[in-house]
Design an enzyme around this catalytic site. Structure first.
Site, PDB file in Angstrom:
ATOM      1  N   SER B 145     -28.282  59.332-144.067  1.00 27.69           N
ATOM      2  CA  SER B 145     -29.493  59.887-144.672  1.00 27.69           C
ATOM      3  C   SER B 145     -29.094  60.964-145.690  1.00 27.69           C
ATOM      4  O   SER B 145     -28.258  60.715-146.546  1.00 27.69           O
ATOM      5  CB  SER B 145     -30.398  60.429-143.556  1.00 27.69           C
ATOM      6  OG  SER B 145     -31.637  60.843-144.064  1.00 27.69           O
ATOM      7  N   ASP B 319     -36.927  50.512-144.598  1.00 26.70           N
ATOM      8  CA  ASP B 319     -36.828  51.935-144.956  1.00 26.70           C
ATOM      9  C   ASP B 319     -37.673  52.208-146.196  1.00 26.70           C
ATOM     10  O   ASP B 319     -37.397  51.677-147.270  1.00 26.70           O
ATOM     11  CB  ASP B 319     -35.352  52.274-145.212  1.00 26.70           C
ATOM     12  CG  ASP B 319     -35.094  53.776-145.348  1.00 26.70           C
ATOM     13  OD1 ASP B 319     -36.033  54.531-145.651  1.00 26.70           O
ATOM     14  OD2 ASP B 319     -33.937  54.168-145.161  1.00 26.70           O
ATOM     15  N   HIS B 352     -36.192  53.916-141.718  1.00 26.13           N
ATOM     16  CA  HIS B 352     -35.075  54.805-142.046  1.00 26.13           C
ATOM     17  C   HIS B 352     -34.307  55.257-140.807  1.00 26.13           C
ATOM     18  O   HIS B 352     -33.092  55.415-140.836  1.00 26.13           O
ATOM     19  CB  HIS B 352     -35.617  56.020-142.813  1.00 26.13           C
ATOM     20  CG  HIS B 352     -34.565  56.992-143.195  1.00 26.13           C
ATOM     21  ND1 HIS B 352     -33.577  56.692-144.106  1.00 26.13           N
ATOM     22  CD2 HIS B 352     -34.318  58.258-142.773  1.00 26.13           C
ATOM     23  CE1 HIS B 352     -32.780  57.745-144.247  1.00 26.13           C
ATOM     24  NE2 HIS B 352     -33.202  58.697-143.443  1.00 26.13           N
TER      25      HIS B 352
END
Lengths: 373, 373
Positions: B145, B319, B352
């Protein structure tokens, strides 16, 4: 200020689905075109959460309406042919009775004493307006976004009252992602100290010292705009473009990217022009609505109870709030119920709001369908 | 409370990319496994916005880490083979110098006097920690991330310091949708009167009367969770299930659907456990980071400046914050730069956050890649 609104008084008391009743309530509406002597050319539009009944300009109110490009002589919704009605949702503050209205029982604004609102109530109130215009049966019922859910309620609660239906960017029930977004919008308003448990100043004007949930309404609106549009559109439109340094806010963490100032402009136009309690009531009603309630827990069975002749169901692949699979569900259900259904899946980049922006695609679909009626 | 953290003192002054410098700053880190005599088995993990350096349990801190299922003897990141380091980002309040730390120049907390933070600073601080451990070259750099962007910065700023790279659910730059979401999260915090322009109570404990942006942090976290997961997962997981009536909140517009209480639980765990100013600084740094700055305005050219031997790039089709096309961009860029790149596109439903949830798929990809190194 010119005003084209007319009003339909609701029966008093007007019973609400979830309990309670309204006394002396009314809904605002506008019309365009002329009702044919046979009263068979009426087209009703039910709106999304925030629009008013002013869908298009008219001699009484020449300001552009929220669907100006779609409604008028020779346009997709051709007012030379159709008698077009747009009703402001019950519970909305654009002329209809809403939480900001005076409760005749107390002489004070309802605020949170307004009875729980459902989209079935919105549909029933619109049906009253249509009946008062002397119309037994709509030639076409158009519902956009939340108005698409109100339209499903209308057809379920008033069988035989609609011949054809146009369903635009909507859903038979809210999915958890949409519930989560709307719940967060409501929370942003409720947590704002200016909301004051619904007792904020109903007429704040521009006063900086008014008790009003400006921050909460701003966050709610921005979150709305984020979910009404699409990431794809914004990649092309904003990318990572910065504001010029003289346009930036001076305080730390202020607006720097174009996409941020776009959201800011949307929020500023909205914050003090929509009653926060009305927003809360309509938002919650959108979460509650569920066609499955009419089908013993099944969306499909619920939709099968809707008896109309023809339908056009439109959706957009970039819509994250009302995903395309939900419009497909509506199309299939109405088809199983016996309607002749046209399903149009668009790939407009604008997301849920495409019906307000990609006028070319929507005009082609809607104008084409209406032309064949 | 047991604590496995160690600390790396940064050079003083430690210059920051956007100007200013930190004096007497440090970053916290934890390690697992043993560094080989040749110092060639070091694997560094750079984290997302909120996780600490405690990625996995250890004898010094047996509590489960945020990537517990991934790191340990015989696991995908096998601590029998690798000397694993996880650094808490500079600017995060989990042990590293951050806006809540004392400014040695004033004896007071930095708060908004903390210099502007960029992910390049995060990367440089992590590089200091690695160097102090006597490691010239990482066998592998893993970034998840936001940590994936910090990892790109690390490789751009320290050429030759990394042999292999694992890029997880990240992007070479923030797209406008992600900027809009993060901007709104920051706005929710800033607009909360409890934020008090950054002067809230740094140690609020459980006190209800503390000056603290509880509402803003709650909204920010819920918006985070909404964008970290996926609509598809929630359709299966929550659908329209209601809470039992005894679990519902009594006040109007309170939590009613399961998805709402899920968000509420996430927010409650977060609100007073992360310093709001640190959140603002790290969030803004994520918006600012842009590989294109290293490639004369081109992401592709920027990525071509990263010289490593091998890379694994993983992304997930669900995502919405870091869409799959952005991982593809990273994979292509690193390949053009000469690396042997494996690109894994997963269809995990969790969005995500899949790297924290779909351990089976991520273990297979990461364990397989590391096994072939």
């Amino acid at each position: 200020m010119s005003d084209a609104r007319r009003y339909a008084d609701l029966p008093s008391p007007f019973p609400m689905k979830r309990g309670g009743a309204l006394a002396g309530a009314r809904v605002a509406y506008e019309t365009w075109g002329a009702l044919a002597p046979a009263r068979d050319n009426a087209l009703l539009i039910l709106t999304g959460l925030s629009p008013s009944a002013h869908a298009a300009s008219s001699p009484d109110d020449p300001s552009p309406g929220w669907w100006e490009a779609m409604i008028g002589p020779g346009k997709a919704i051709d007012t030379d042919r159709w008698f077009v009605i747009c009703v402001n949702s019950l519970g909305s503050d654009k002329g209809s009775t809403c939480p900001a209205s005076t409760n005749p029982a107390t002489g004070e604004p309802y605020r949170l004493d307004f009875p729980e609102l459902s989209l079935e109530d919105v549909a029933n109130a619109a049906h009253v307006a249509v009946s008062q215009l002397g119309i037994d049966r709509l030639a076409c019922l158009v519902g956009c976004s939340m108005g698409g859910m109100s339209a499903l309620a209308y057809m379920l609660l008033h069988p035989g009252s609609v011949r054809a239906h146009i369903s635009v960017d909507t859903a038979p029930q809210a999915q958890p992602f949409a519930i989560a977004i709307r719940s967060l919008q409501r929370e942003a308003i409720r947590l704002d100290p200016g909301w004051a448990r619904g007792t904020y100043d109903l007429h704040p004007g521009d006063r900086a010292d008014a008790t009003y949930p400006d921050a909460g309404m701003s966050i709610a609106r921005k979150l709305g705009v984020i979910t009404y549009r699409s990431a794809m559109e914004w990649n092309g439109r904003f990318a990572r473009i910065r504001l010029d340094s003289d346009q930036r806010e001076e305080h730390p963490f202020g607006v720097e990217f174009q996409v941020e100032s776009y959201l800011q402009a949307h929020a500023e136009r909205f914050v003090r022009t929509f009653d926060p309690n009305s927003y809360l009531y309509l938002s919650r009603a959108s979460d509650w609505f569920d066609v499955a309630e009419y089908g013993h827990g099944s969306v499909r069975e619920g939709l099968r109870r809707i008896c109309i002749e023809q339908a056009l169901v439109i959706g957009v692949s970039t819509d994250i709030l009302f995903p395309l699979e939900q419009q497909e569900q509506i199309a299939e259900g109405l088809r199983e119920a016996g309607a002749d259904v046209e399903f149009v899946a668009l790939d407009s980049p604008q997301g849920h709001d495409a019906f307000l922006v990609d006028i070319e695609s929507y005009s082609r679909a809607i104008g084409g369908f209406l032309g064949r009626l």
